[in-house]
Design a protein around this motif. Structure first.
Motif, mmCIF file in Angstrom:
data_model
loop_
_atom_site.group_PDB
_atom_site.id
_atom_site.type_symbol
_atom_site.label_atom_id
_atom_site.label_comp_id
_atom_site.label_asym_id
_atom_site.label_seq_id
_atom_site.Cartn_x
_atom_site.Cartn_y
_atom_site.Cartn_z
ATOM 1 N N GLN A 65 -10.712 -30.055 19.289
ATOM 2 C CA GLN A 65 -10.639 -28.604 19.431
ATOM 3 C C GLN A 65 -9.175 -28.149 19.476
ATOM 4 O OE1 GLN A 65 -13.528 -26.662 19.526
ATOM 5 N NE2 GLN A 65 -14.375 -28.626 18.903
ATOM 6 N N SER A 85 -11.792 -14.227 21.247
ATOM 7 C CA SER A 85 -11.754 -13.241 20.171
ATOM 8 C C SER A 85 -13.186 -12.937 19.739
ATOM 9 C CB SER A 85 -10.970 -13.795 18.987
ATOM 10 O OG SER A 85 -11.712 -14.827 18.376
ATOM 11 N N ALA A 87 -14.384 -13.198 16.836
ATOM 12 C CA ALA A 87 -14.852 -14.249 15.916
ATOM 13 C C ALA A 87 -15.418 -15.432 16.685
ATOM 14 C CB ALA A 87 -13.690 -14.706 15.033
ATOM 15 N N ASN A 88 -14.733 -15.812 17.768
ATOM 16 C CA ASN A 88 -15.197 -16.955 18.538
ATOM 17 C C ASN A 88 -16.486 -16.639 19.288
ATOM 18 O OD1 ASN A 88 -14.848 -19.637 19.359
ATOM 19 N ND2 ASN A 88 -14.105 -18.957 21.340
ATOM 20 N N ALA A 92 -17.559 -18.725 15.751
ATOM 21 C CA ALA A 92 -16.536 -19.374 14.954
ATOM 22 C C ALA A 92 -16.951 -19.629 13.516
ATOM 23 C CB ALA A 92 -16.140 -20.695 15.612
ATOM 24 N N GLY A 127 -13.465 -21.306 26.367
ATOM 25 C CA GLY A 127 -13.677 -20.984 24.952
ATOM 26 C C GLY A 127 -13.927 -22.232 24.132
ATOM 27 N N MET A 128 -13.178 -23.270 24.440
ATOM 28 C CA MET A 128 -13.325 -24.540 23.724
ATOM 29 C C MET A 128 -14.698 -25.144 24.000
ATOM 30 S SD MET A 128 -10.726 -27.754 24.141
ATOM 31 C CE MET A 128 -11.363 -28.444 25.665
ATOM 32 N N ARG A 131 -17.526 -23.218 22.264
ATOM 33 C CA ARG A 131 -17.624 -23.494 20.830
ATOM 34 C C ARG A 131 -18.330 -24.822 20.573
ATOM 35 N NH1 ARG A 131 -12.886 -21.858 19.552
ATOM 36 N NH2 ARG A 131 -11.860 -23.832 19.961
#
Lengths: 162, 298
Positions: A65, A85, A87-88, A92, A127-128, A131
């Motif tokens: 990541q 964001s 997008a995330n 993603a 966030g990581m 995802r």
């Protein structure tokens, strides 16, 4: 680093990695010929040296990541530094993903209990982690992430502490 | 004695997967830097010579001229570039392509350890106590690699890299970026600086680094009333140019206002364009631009 089965003269294949949580690591390798297994045991210093390279013995269960090493190893971090964001948050979508895949990603939702559990993950890595769960669910056609889905993903991916 | 095959004998067979991951890291770095026109390393080897202030002022000068500029603070232990560019405390957006850097009021994209850590936090790691000497350098190089490869810099004309003191830190950058488009070697007229910087010059030469320009900083003290006097008694920094065969690209006097502007987080050149030191910094930016013309990002 390789392990050679001298008897069979074959390179042993990585089979399993275990992280007991005390800073040590166990990696199991199997000879493809005679099926003999060996476990490589590393002490905390050796384990830390390998993880400082940003690599995992035996290969990765999920792609590396962005800034994974920094996020996972840095101490005294600002907890409000990373914001998600749009997008995330949507899962993603990279430019080369098909419309069909993009639609599948957009369909991945989080139920309330899963959101609550995710909120307990430190924001520096949240966030990581999010995802990773979305990617795992997407690959299996799962449309809603629940705590049970998170548990399955953790077990499947071998992710301790997520 | 029986013969056991060596590592190289079995190099292409199934293994622990570490080499593949390292190669993937390198590949990601190359892909990211392919979108950067010119990488500008600002180095010295000596601390306190003004590398960060020069980097910050170069960045905003190039950006003001219309270039797409990124500024990477490679000083993980003593980060200052974020504050000098006025982005301290900015959040970073988390995207699949990478971490979106902070953006200064002048449009410079910035990544610094300062953005990630609590204000008074020293660089520390979540790791077992003791034995840090065995892995700390590896971890710091890994973080620098991520600053280069995992930040969504986008298309840049220039990526300026502020390299911390210590010739080993220059070597560490060169491990990741063996051939910067441009290297600015910052020195001062002080004899002790010249002594240290000459080591850096040799390191760069021995590593085959080309396109190195010498920047002489603090060549005089500007008193604010139009006068100036030497800051150091020792020989002119031009002597270092003679010893190393490097060309002096800029001679920048010390203006106390530069220090004040730096502390305010507003690069000096923005408000003091006509000052002598600003003129020198702008001229240096012009030289960087001319030398790297043709290296524009896609």
């Amino acid at each position: 680093m390789k392990f050679l089965c001298i008897e069979c003269d074959q390179v042993m294949a990585f089979a399993e990695r275990q992280i007991p949580g005390d800073g040590t690591l166990a990696a199991v390798f199997t000879c493809p010929g005679c099926k003999r297994e060996i476990a490589m045991l590393t002490n905390p210093m050796e384990t830390q040296l390998v993880s400082s390279m940003g690599v995992q013995i035996g290969g990765r269960t999920v792609p590396e990541q962005p800034m994974e090493l920094t996020r996972s190893s840095l101490s005294d971090t600002r907890q409000d530094v990373f914001i998600e964001s749009d997008a995330n948050a949507a899962g993603a979508v990279s430019p080369d993903q098909s419309t069909e895949t993009a639609q599948a990603i957009a369909r991945v939702e989080w139920d309330g209990a899963a959101i609550d559990r995710l909120s307990h993950v430190p924001s520096f890595v949240r966030g990581m982690v999010k995802r990773i769960y979305i990617d795992w669910a997407k690959e299996r056609g799962i449309s809603t992430i629940t705590p049970a889905v998170m548990d399955r993903a953790r077990k499947d991916l071998g992710l301790e502490g997520m | 004695m029986r013969r056991i095959r060596t590592y190289r004998d079995v190099a292409h067979e199934t293994d622990s997967g570490i080499l593949e991951q390292v190669l993937d890291q390198r590949s990601r770095l190359e892909r990211r830097l392919a979108r950067v026109g010119a990488t500008i390393a600002v180095v010295s080897g000596k601390g306190g010579v003004g590398k960060s202030a020069i980097t910050a002022n170069l960045a905003v000068t190039l950006a003001a001229a219309g270039a797409r500029v990124g500024a990477l603070d490679a000083d993980l232990n003593g980060p200052s570039l974020g504050r000098m560019l006025g982005v301290a405390g900015q959040p970073l957006a988390d995207e699949a392509d990478g971490v979106v850097p902070a953006i200064s009021g002048t449009g410079v994209k910035v990544m610094s350890m300062d953005l990630l850590q609590e204000d008074d936090a020293p660089l520390r790691w979540r790791a077992p106590d003791g034995d840090g000497f065995t892995w700390r350098g590896v971890a710091e190089t890994g973080v620098l690699r991520e600053f280069l490869s995992d930040v969504a810099w986008g298309d840049l004309d220039y990526l300026l890299i502020d390299v911390p003191p210590g010739t080993d830190r220059i070597a560490r950058l060169l491990d990741l970026l063996p051939h910067p488009s441009q290297t600015l070697l910052v020195t001062t007229p002080a004899a002790i600086t010249r002594f240290v910087v000459s080591k850096s010059a040799r390191l760069l030469r021995d590593a085959g680094v080309e396109h190195v320009g010498l920047v002489a900083n603090m060549t005089a003290y500007l008193d604010g009333a139009g006068g100036s006097r030497p800051l150091f008694d020792s020989a002119d920094a031009r002597a270092l140019a003679g010893e190393t065969g490097l060309e002096v690209w800029a001679e920048i006097p010390f203006d106390p206002e530069l220090g004040r502007a730096t502390d305010r987080g507003r690069p000096y050149v923005l408000d003091h364009a006509d000052a002598i030191a600003a003129t020198a910094l702008v001229a240096l930016a012009g030289r960087v631009e001319r030398e790297n013309r043709g290296r524009k990002a896609p």
